[in-house]
Design a protein around this motif. Structure first.
Motif, mmCIF file in Angstrom:
data_model
loop_
_atom_site.group_PDB
_atom_site.id
_atom_site.type_symbol
_atom_site.label_atom_id
_atom_site.label_comp_id
_atom_site.label_asym_id
_atom_site.label_seq_id
_atom_site.Cartn_x
_atom_site.Cartn_y
_atom_site.Cartn_z
ATOM 1 N N ALA A 44 42.968 22.389 31.180
ATOM 2 C CA ALA A 44 44.063 22.076 32.146
ATOM 3 C C ALA A 44 45.226 21.850 31.397
ATOM 4 O O ALA A 44 46.472 22.588 31.731
ATOM 5 N N GLU B 191 48.929 24.412 31.233
ATOM 6 C CA GLU B 191 50.243 24.049 31.620
ATOM 7 C C GLU B 191 51.094 24.434 30.385
ATOM 8 O O GLU B 191 52.070 24.676 30.743
ATOM 9 N N ARG C 286 40.160 25.608 41.345
ATOM 10 C CA ARG C 286 41.228 24.904 41.480
ATOM 11 C C ARG C 286 42.416 25.239 40.449
ATOM 12 O O ARG C 286 43.636 25.420 40.441
ATOM 13 N N LEU C 287 41.948 25.294 39.018
ATOM 14 C CA LEU C 287 42.704 25.440 37.927
ATOM 15 C C LEU C 287 43.522 27.089 38.041
ATOM 16 O O LEU C 287 44.546 27.254 37.977
ATOM 17 N N THR D 223 45.933 27.477 40.561
ATOM 18 C CA THR D 223 47.198 26.729 40.207
ATOM 19 C C THR D 223 47.849 27.749 39.203
ATOM 20 O O THR D 223 49.252 27.901 39.189
ATOM 21 N N TYR D 224 47.169 28.463 38.188
ATOM 22 C CA TYR D 224 47.831 28.961 36.964
ATOM 23 C C TYR D 224 47.808 30.514 36.872
ATOM 24 O O TYR D 224 48.372 31.232 36.219
ATOM 25 N N CYS E 103 42.383 28.782 46.619
ATOM 26 C CA CYS E 103 43.540 29.546 46.642
ATOM 27 C C CYS E 103 44.201 29.213 48.149
ATOM 28 O O CYS E 103 45.508 28.891 48.154
ATOM 29 N N ALA F 166 45.681 25.739 47.868
ATOM 30 C CA ALA F 166 47.029 25.852 46.994
ATOM 31 C C ALA F 166 47.755 26.429 47.598
ATOM 32 O O ALA F 166 49.250 26.479 47.077
ATOM 33 N N ARG G 184 48.220 29.853 48.242
ATOM 34 C CA ARG G 184 48.632 30.940 47.818
ATOM 35 C C ARG G 184 47.609 31.964 48.246
ATOM 36 O O ARG G 184 46.584 31.851 48.684
#
Length: 307
Positions: A130, A134, A181-182, A185-186, A211, A214, A216
């Motif tokens: 994680a 980032e 989830r990661l 996000t990325y 997704c 989140a 998206r």
């Protein structure tokens, strides 16, 4: 067409073989050439060597013209995120923008012990992943990065040069809750390995739910899986016999092949195409087809006939 050659570089692939495979992939019209990022054989064959993944890809970037190049996948335990981000950007510049980063938490404990890399418990490895996600994505896009985490600290890091454009980031795993989830996000894409059709459906569902949570659109889903192709059944059998010998598999070849068919792409080009179409129906948009006979360029040509 989304058909990519996948090579397990840790199984003694030489530089001469890398050059030949890259040439064959371009000649076949494949979308890309991806490689694993391991320092030791995943079959426990410690006598086998492995060239570094990102050094290999940067070198191939200078001698290829069209194919995408990337890892499937780079473990966060091998490199500081600033080093990995810099290596990827370097390959991006050398290739003229043809590089993609596959990234994951790492799993092969043997090579960590061999080379002295920390091998944390699963939860900690995902904490590291994680933070790396980032840091890497921010270094590629922000003028200066300040970051204070459990594992990494950066102060006013103005990482230059920036990528030539957006670098496609692929997360690998089995679409578990935290990984999904990661990715939501990325990531730009999610890759999962050796799945059956039913497993694709399940993982696709978990990824889509992450997704949606989140806010998206669903991520493209790709798979990395084994592949044995042939001009006819006899040709398939011949390659299977070679692969059994290399991997020290036991049993008769027909039984061995039957045990692979629910997860691998096996058969003539027409048979393999049916398998790919079934995966697409389940939600797969891209394929990294693992070729383990590294001196067999004829099979790369067969891959180029797939659509």
């Amino acid at each position: 067409m989304g058909i990519n050659l996948m090579i397990e570089g840790q199984e003694d692939v030489t530089w001469a073989q890398w050059l030949a495979l890259a040439d064959a992939a371009e000649d076949a019209g494949l979308e890309g050439l991806f490689r694993s990022d391991h320092y030791a054989s995943v079959q426990g064959r410690t006598e086998r060597g492995s060239l570094d993944a990102w050094a290999t890809l940067s070198a191939l970037a200078a001698v290829t013209e069209d194919i995408l190049l990337g890892t499937m996948v780079s473990p966060t335990s091998f490199r500081h995120p600033s080093v990995l981000a810099k290596q990827v950007v370097t390959a991006d510049h050398v290739s003229g923008g043809r590089v993609q980063l596959g990234i994951g938490a790492g799993w092969n404990e043997l090579e960590h012990r061999m080379y002295g890399f920390d091998f944390h418990d699963t939860s900690t490895r995902y904490d590291v992943l994680a933070e790396q996600l980032e840091i890497i994505t921010r270094q590629w896009t922000e003028d200066a990065v300040d970051f204070s985490g459990t594992h990494y600290t950066l102060e006013s890091c103005g990482a230059l040069p920036k990528p030539l454009g957006h670098i496609h980031l692929i997360m690998g795993g089995a679409a578990g809750p935290r990984g999904a989830r990661l990715a939501a996000t990325y990531a730009d894409e999610y890759n999962t390995t050796f799945p059956s059709i039913d497993a694709v459906t399940e993982r696709r569902g978990r990824l889509d739910a992450a997704c949606e949570e989140a806010g998206r659109d669903p991520l493209p889903l790709s798979i990395m899986t084994g592949c044995i192709l042939g001009e006819d059944d006899a040709d398939v059998r011949r390659r299977a016999e070679r692969l059994m010998q290399i991997s020290q598999a036991e049993g008769d070849v027909e039984g061995w092949l039957d045990g692979l068919r629910h997860e691998w792409v096996v058969g003539t080009v027409d048979q393999a195409q049916e398998r790919l179409d079934a995966y697409r129906e389940a939600g797969v948009s891209r394929f990294m087809l693992q070729h383990q006979l590294h001196d067999d360029l004829d099979m790369v040509e067969l891959m180029g006939r797939l659509r």
